[in-house]
Write an enzyme that holds these catalytic residues in place. Sequence first.
Site, PDB file in Angstrom:
ATOM      1  CD  GLU A 133      -3.125   0.699   0.223  1.00  0.00           C
ATOM      2  OE1 GLU A 133      -2.549   1.437  -0.604  1.00  0.00           O
ATOM      3  OE2 GLU A 133      -4.345   0.781   0.458  1.00  0.00           O
ATOM      4  CG  ASP A 134      -1.022   4.657  -1.647  1.00  0.00           C
ATOM      5  OD1 ASP A 134      -1.716   3.920  -0.915  1.00  0.00           O
ATOM      6  OD2 ASP A 134      -1.525   5.487  -2.428  1.00  0.00           O
ATOM      7  CG  ASP A 180      -6.623   8.497   6.106  1.00  0.00           C
ATOM      8  OD1 ASP A 180      -6.218   8.878   7.206  1.00  0.00           O
ATOM      9  OD2 ASP A 180      -7.395   9.171   5.409  1.00  0.00           O
ATOM     10  CG  PHE A 219      -4.627  15.037   0.895  1.00  0.00           C
ATOM     11  CD1 PHE A 219      -5.582  14.037   1.062  1.00  0.00           C
ATOM     12  CD2 PHE A 219      -4.057  15.224  -0.351  1.00  0.00           C
ATOM     13  CE1 PHE A 219      -5.966  13.240  -0.013  1.00  0.00           C
ATOM     14  CE2 PHE A 219      -4.434  14.426  -1.427  1.00  0.00           C
ATOM     15  CZ  PHE A 219      -5.395  13.443  -1.258  1.00  0.00           C
ATOM     16  NE  ARG A 244      -2.300   8.395  -9.789  1.00  0.00           N
ATOM     17  CZ  ARG A 244      -3.035   7.954  -8.766  1.00  0.00           C
ATOM     18  NH1 ARG A 244      -2.443   7.520  -7.676  1.00  0.00           N
ATOM     19  NH2 ARG A 244      -4.341   7.921  -8.842  1.00  0.00           N
TER      20      ARG A 244
END
Length: 178
Positions: free
Chosen positions: A98-99, A102, A151, A164
């Site tokens: 996963e990046d 959250d 964020f 990205r």
Amino acid sequence: MKLDPKKILIKGPQLEKKVKFLADRISNDYKTKNPVLVGILKGSFIFLSDLVRYLKIPHEVDFIAVASYGASTYGSGVVRWLKDLSINIESRNVIIVEDIVDTGLTLKYIIENLWTRNPRSVSVVTLLDKKENRRVRIPIKYVGFTIPSYFVVGYGLDYNEQFRNLPYVIRIDNLVTL
Ligand code: IMP
Ligand code: MG
């Protein structure tokens, strides 16, 4: 939108060092296990591609893509399955890549879905962890960086599909993260 370089959270060389560190740990832990690394599209594509180049063990790569439903179901953890695995993971050692984690709701849904396919093991590596936002308990074996509830974009992470490609992780302000 213009990004402010003063808001870079993690620079390229720090990312590289950490990704290599994570790859070394995975190489040790999965020496004879031929794991299947499952990248969660799209955010993990850069992290995954750097990670596997540092792995020193046999492994396979596959992807799934999911999308959260609209704001009305935010928090339900229900996701839309956009692309499924092409590898059969029965009896395999799976590492979800996963990046960022959250609330953890997306990952929880994915982990539960993958377990129904009878893998031998399922573990998680995430580059970034916004721990303080977690709403469900999920085991994460490998964490790159724990970050505050900002964020962020770059290194695979997007805002409206942009940014990205940035070789660093940078904070965007004045955004509600829902
Ligand atoms: P969760 O279900 O709340 O854990 O949401 C995780 C997903 O939301 C991640 O896989 C990302 O795609 C996205 N996400 C969460 N925080 C960020 C962020 O700061 N930048 C970009 N995407 C994010
Ligand atoms: Mg993601």
